[in-house]
Design a protein around this motif. Structure first.
Motif, short mmCIF file in Angstrom:
data_model
loop_
_atom_site.label_atom_id
_atom_site.label_comp_id
_atom_site.label_asym_id
_atom_site.label_seq_id
_atom_site.Cartn_x
_atom_site.Cartn_y
_atom_site.Cartn_z
N ASN A 72 13.37 4.43 -13.88
CA ASN A 72 12.20 5.29 -12.94
C ASN A 72 11.95 4.51 -12.05
O ASN A 72 11.43 3.12 -12.30
N ILE A 73 11.86 4.95 -10.87
CA ILE A 73 10.96 4.35 -9.85
C ILE A 73 9.48 5.13 -10.18
O ILE A 73 9.46 6.28 -9.79
N TYR A 74 8.43 4.26 -10.06
CA TYR A 74 7.12 4.88 -10.44
C TYR A 74 6.45 4.80 -9.03
O TYR A 74 6.52 4.08 -8.12
N TYR A 75 5.63 5.94 -9.08
CA TYR A 75 4.55 5.86 -7.89
C TYR A 75 3.68 4.75 -7.44
O TYR A 75 3.63 4.67 -6.43
N ASN A 76 3.40 3.96 -8.44
CA ASN A 76 2.66 2.70 -8.21
C ASN A 76 3.56 1.50 -7.27
O ASN A 76 3.02 0.91 -6.74
N GLU A 77 4.71 1.85 -7.57
CA GLU A 77 5.82 1.04 -6.73
C GLU A 77 5.82 1.64 -5.41
O GLU A 77 5.76 0.68 -4.47
N PHE A 81 4.53 -0.72 -1.97
CA PHE A 81 5.43 -0.71 -0.76
C PHE A 81 4.68 -0.31 0.31
O PHE A 81 4.44 -1.06 1.44
N TRP A 82 3.83 0.74 0.25
CA TRP A 82 2.92 1.24 1.09
C TRP A 82 1.94 0.26 1.68
O TRP A 82 1.55 -0.11 3.03
N ILE A 83 1.33 -0.39 0.83
CA ILE A 83 0.05 -1.23 0.91
C ILE A 83 0.57 -2.42 1.77
O ILE A 83 0.36 -2.95 2.62
N ASN A 84 1.61 -2.87 1.14
CA ASN A 84 2.40 -4.31 1.91
C ASN A 84 2.70 -3.76 3.44
O ASN A 84 2.47 -4.71 4.32
N GLU A 85 3.25 -2.61 3.66
CA GLU A 85 3.64 -2.03 5.00
C GLU A 85 2.52 -1.90 5.86
O GLU A 85 2.72 -2.34 7.12
N HIS A 86 1.49 -1.59 5.39
CA HIS A 86 0.00 -1.48 6.29
C HIS A 86 -1.07 -2.50 6.08
O HIS A 86 -1.94 -2.23 6.84
N SER A 87 -0.62 -3.64 5.57
CA SER A 87 -1.72 -4.63 5.50
C SER A 87 -1.28 -5.67 6.10
O SER A 87 -1.73 -7.05 6.19
N ILE A 88 -0.17 -5.59 6.91
CA ILE A 88 0.34 -6.96 7.76
C ILE A 88 -0.43 -7.28 8.68
O ILE A 88 -0.69 -8.44 9.29
N HIS A 89 -1.50 -6.43 9.28
CA HIS A 89 -2.32 -6.65 10.32
C HIS A 89 -3.54 -7.43 9.73
O HIS A 89 -4.37 -7.99 10.64
N ILE A 90 -3.79 -7.51 8.44
CA ILE A 90 -4.61 -8.37 8.06
C ILE A 90 -4.49 -9.72 7.92
O ILE A 90 -3.38 -10.12 7.11
N ASN A 91 -5.04 -10.68 8.68
CA ASN A 91 -4.34 -11.92 8.96
C ASN A 91 -4.49 -13.00 7.70
O ASN A 91 -3.87 -13.70 7.29
N GLU A 97 -4.73 -9.52 -0.24
CA GLU A 97 -4.71 -9.28 -1.66
C GLU A 97 -5.92 -8.89 -2.39
O GLU A 97 -5.71 -7.85 -3.32
N SER A 98 -7.17 -8.94 -1.55
CA SER A 98 -8.27 -8.25 -2.24
C SER A 98 -8.43 -6.67 -2.12
O SER A 98 -8.66 -5.85 -2.69
N SER A 99 -7.74 -6.51 -0.60
CA SER A 99 -7.77 -4.93 -0.27
C SER A 99 -6.66 -4.27 -1.15
O SER A 99 -6.78 -3.06 -1.68
N GLN A 100 -5.71 -4.91 -1.54
CA GLN A 100 -4.51 -4.45 -2.19
C GLN A 100 -5.09 -4.00 -3.65
O GLN A 100 -5.01 -2.74 -4.04
N LYS A 101 -5.67 -5.05 -4.37
CA LYS A 101 -6.21 -4.82 -5.61
C LYS A 101 -7.13 -3.78 -5.63
O LYS A 101 -7.44 -2.94 -6.63
N LEU A 102 -8.18 -3.90 -4.73
CA LEU A 102 -9.10 -2.84 -4.85
C LEU A 102 -8.57 -1.35 -4.56
O LEU A 102 -8.92 -0.33 -5.15
N MET A 159 10.81 4.37 1.22
CA MET A 159 11.12 3.01 0.54
C MET A 159 12.79 2.58 0.67
O MET A 159 13.08 1.63 0.19
N GLY A 160 13.41 3.52 1.37
CA GLY A 160 14.83 3.12 1.89
C GLY A 160 15.83 3.86 0.95
O GLY A 160 17.02 3.34 0.96
N TYR A 161 15.31 4.64 0.19
CA TYR A 161 16.61 5.68 -0.88
C TYR A 161 16.92 6.89 -0.17
O TYR A 161 16.23 7.57 0.35
N ILE A 162 18.13 7.45 -0.63
CA ILE A 162 18.36 8.75 -0.33
C ILE A 162 17.85 9.49 -1.74
O ILE A 162 18.57 9.30 -2.76
N PRO A 163 17.00 10.56 -1.55
CA PRO A 163 16.91 11.38 -2.84
C PRO A 163 17.72 12.26 -3.23
O PRO A 163 18.20 13.19 -2.40
N ILE A 164 18.24 12.29 -4.35
CA ILE A 164 19.32 13.20 -4.82
C ILE A 164 18.89 13.92 -5.96
O ILE A 164 18.57 13.30 -7.20
N LEU A 165 18.89 15.46 -5.97
CA LEU A 165 18.42 16.23 -7.04
C LEU A 165 19.54 16.69 -7.78
O LEU A 165 20.22 17.38 -7.35
#
Length: 240
Positions: A72-77, A81-91, A97-102, A159-165
């Motif tokens: 399974n790919i879980y929602y927290n993964e 991914f989202w946090i890493n993509e959107h926290s790059i502007h934090i120098n 790390e603190s923002s991600q954990k919170l 996340m770069g996947y093709i979703p197949i049902l």
């Protein structure tokens, strides 16, 4: 050409799994007949058949030596991914790390993200990442479930996947409003023949033929035919 290198090993695994599932169905049917009550019988068949479909498809893919099947790919993964993509502007790394954990702590406490999954399994084939969710068919009226499945397609694509049902039965047998929503949000629905063709293209194993030869549940339940027909669950209700 991708092939199943050890067909005997694969079919032994399939046989062992199906034999265990048949026993579970037998136990359940015995209870329904003993109570002379069909309530919940349709749901039981749907759950068992959905579980069987998910597992026989994953067993086949696991036996392809050129595929690394993951669970399974879980929602927290996706959240990570989202946090890493959107926290790059934090120098500063410590602030990042603190923002991600919170944020993760807040989401975990309010949404239960560690247990929600986006798909049943995933793999890469021809340099394409696939996220597979399996359904025997879909007949849920639960708006929360429909929304979560629909949204999963967007998360997986990001996340770069093709979703197949991957659906065992033709999608016309499912509720059409959810099916349309799933397709609109990005799920590629491969149903019935399309599902078998997709699996055959990857593994060169004819799952459709194996099912015809090994998954006649009605024949397996021959000792219960009269009682099941009285409950209005005859042969047509047991077609896999």
């Amino acid at each position: 050409m991708k092939i199943i290198e050890d067909k005997e090993k694969l079919e032994n695994e399939l046989k062992e799994f199906i034999n265990n599932e048949k026993i579970k169905i037998d136990v359940s049917i015995h209870r329904y007949i003993k109570e002379n009550n069909q309530r919940g019988l349709s749901q039981m068949i749907g759950r068992r058949y959905g579980y069987i479909w998910e597992n026989i498809t994953s067993i086949i893919l696991k036996n392809d030596s050129e595929i690394n099947l993951t669970g399974n790919i879980y929602y927290n993964e996706y959240l990570n991914f989202w946090i890493n993509e959107h926290s790059i502007h934090i120098n500063k790394e410590c602030c990042r790390e603190s923002s991600q954990k919170l944020l993760l702590k807040f989401l975990e406490e309010t949404t239960g993200t560690s247990t929600q999954d986006l798909c049943d399994y995933s793999f890469e084939y021809n340099n394409i990442k696939y996220a597979i969710d399996t359904k025997y068919r879909f007949n849920s009226n639960d708006s929360k479930t429909v929304r979560e499945i629909a949204n999963s397609a967007n998360h997986l694509k990001e996340m770069g996947y093709i979703p197949i049902l991957l659906m065992k039965r033709n999608k016309i047998e499912s509720q059409q409003a959810p099916i349309r929503k799933f397709e609109k949000e990005g799920w590629t629905i491969l149903d019935e023949k399309k599902a078998f063709s997709f699996l055959y293209e990857i593994t060169k194993y004819n799952l459709e033929e194996w099912i015809k030869e090994n998954l006649n549940i009605w024949d397996y339940l021959k000792d219960y035919h009269n009682e099941l027909e009285k409950l209005r669950y005859g042969k047509n209700e047991w077609k896999f």
